[in-house]
Design a protein around this motif. Structure first.
Motif, mmCIF file in Angstrom:
data_model
loop_
_atom_site.group_PDB
_atom_site.id
_atom_site.type_symbol
_atom_site.label_atom_id
_atom_site.label_comp_id
_atom_site.label_asym_id
_atom_site.label_seq_id
_atom_site.Cartn_x
_atom_site.Cartn_y
_atom_site.Cartn_z
ATOM 1 N N ARG A 1 49.987 49.193 -10.501
ATOM 2 C CA ARG A 1 50.440 50.036 -10.748
ATOM 3 C C ARG A 1 50.357 50.737 -11.975
ATOM 4 O O ARG A 1 50.706 49.804 -13.109
ATOM 5 C CB ARG A 1 52.222 49.366 -11.071
ATOM 6 C CG ARG A 1 53.213 50.774 -11.458
ATOM 7 C CD ARG A 1 55.002 50.015 -12.075
ATOM 8 N NE ARG A 1 55.666 49.383 -10.269
ATOM 9 C CZ ARG A 1 56.142 49.800 -9.662
ATOM 10 N NH1 ARG A 1 56.879 51.581 -9.633
ATOM 11 N NH2 ARG A 1 56.080 49.271 -8.411
ATOM 12 N N GLN B 1 54.118 56.282 -13.577
ATOM 13 C CA GLN B 1 53.724 56.124 -12.207
ATOM 14 C C GLN B 1 53.930 54.951 -10.713
ATOM 15 O O GLN B 1 54.412 54.244 -11.513
ATOM 16 C CB GLN B 1 51.687 56.171 -12.120
ATOM 17 C CG GLN B 1 51.483 57.609 -13.414
ATOM 18 C CD GLN B 1 49.945 57.639 -13.486
ATOM 19 O OE1 GLN B 1 49.269 57.265 -12.050
ATOM 20 N NE2 GLN B 1 48.942 58.061 -14.152
ATOM 21 N N LYS C 1 49.834 52.038 -6.707
ATOM 22 C CA LYS C 1 48.535 53.059 -6.690
ATOM 23 C C LYS C 1 48.345 51.947 -4.982
ATOM 24 O O LYS C 1 47.490 50.713 -5.849
ATOM 25 C CB LYS C 1 47.916 54.028 -7.313
ATOM 26 C CG LYS C 1 46.931 53.692 -6.848
ATOM 27 C CD LYS C 1 46.084 55.419 -5.964
ATOM 28 C CE LYS C 1 45.093 55.770 -5.120
ATOM 29 N NZ LYS C 1 45.499 56.183 -3.845
ATOM 30 N N SER D 1 39.787 52.077 -1.079
ATOM 31 C CA SER D 1 40.621 53.660 -1.712
ATOM 32 C C SER D 1 39.385 53.960 -2.630
ATOM 33 O O SER D 1 38.586 53.294 -2.462
ATOM 34 C CB SER D 1 41.918 53.751 -2.421
ATOM 35 O OG SER D 1 41.635 52.920 -3.764
ATOM 36 N N GLY E 1 50.770 53.669 2.223
ATOM 37 C CA GLY E 1 51.320 53.615 1.051
ATOM 38 C C GLY E 1 52.434 51.515 0.958
ATOM 39 O O GLY E 1 52.294 51.162 1.923
#
Length: 132
Positions: free
Chosen positions: A39, A43, A46, A62, A115
């Protein structure tokens, strides 16, 4: 019930390395799909990487960390690790490990693809700052 506690965060210079740990208790972590999230202030969470449950060892990453980060599990210690290499300022943030019980035939990517909503067990996070 599985409980996760992250540690190992800190200040590291650009280009440096750091290893985060996620200590599990209450259940066998190898039964669960486990992921690392980051984090960044302002935002959302992720997803970065995951490792299969059901005693599997498959991993998924990722694109932002593939080739730089390595995720692993020590079944004897009931711990998960994230080895972070070639760190960049953009890697600064709070890192969380998260888990979900995994059905047979699925991979951790099934959950990471959803997610943060793909995981229902969360640690409190450990902060990482990449800076000179």
């Amino acid at each position: 019930q599985l409980k996760l506690v992250e540690s190992g965060g800190g200040l590291v210079p650009p280009g440096g390395s750091l290893t985060l740990s996620c200590a599990a208790s209450g259940d066998t972590v190898a039964r669960f799909a486990i992921a690392w999230f980051r984090r960044v202030p302002g935002q959302g969470l992720k997803e970065l990487s995951c490792i299969d449950g059901n005693a599997g060892a498959g991993t998924d990453y990722s694109s932002v960390v593939k080739g730089r980060f390595i995720m692993s599990r020590d079944d004897a210690k009931n711990e998960i690790y994230l080895r972070m290499n070639s760190l960049e300022s953009e890697d600064t943030g709070t890192y969380y490990c998260a888990g979900h019980s995994m059905r047979l035939g699925e991979t951790c990517g099934t959950y990471m693809g959803r997610g943060s909503s793909g995981f229902n067990i969360w640690g409190r996070g450990t902060p990482v700052t990449v800076s000179t």
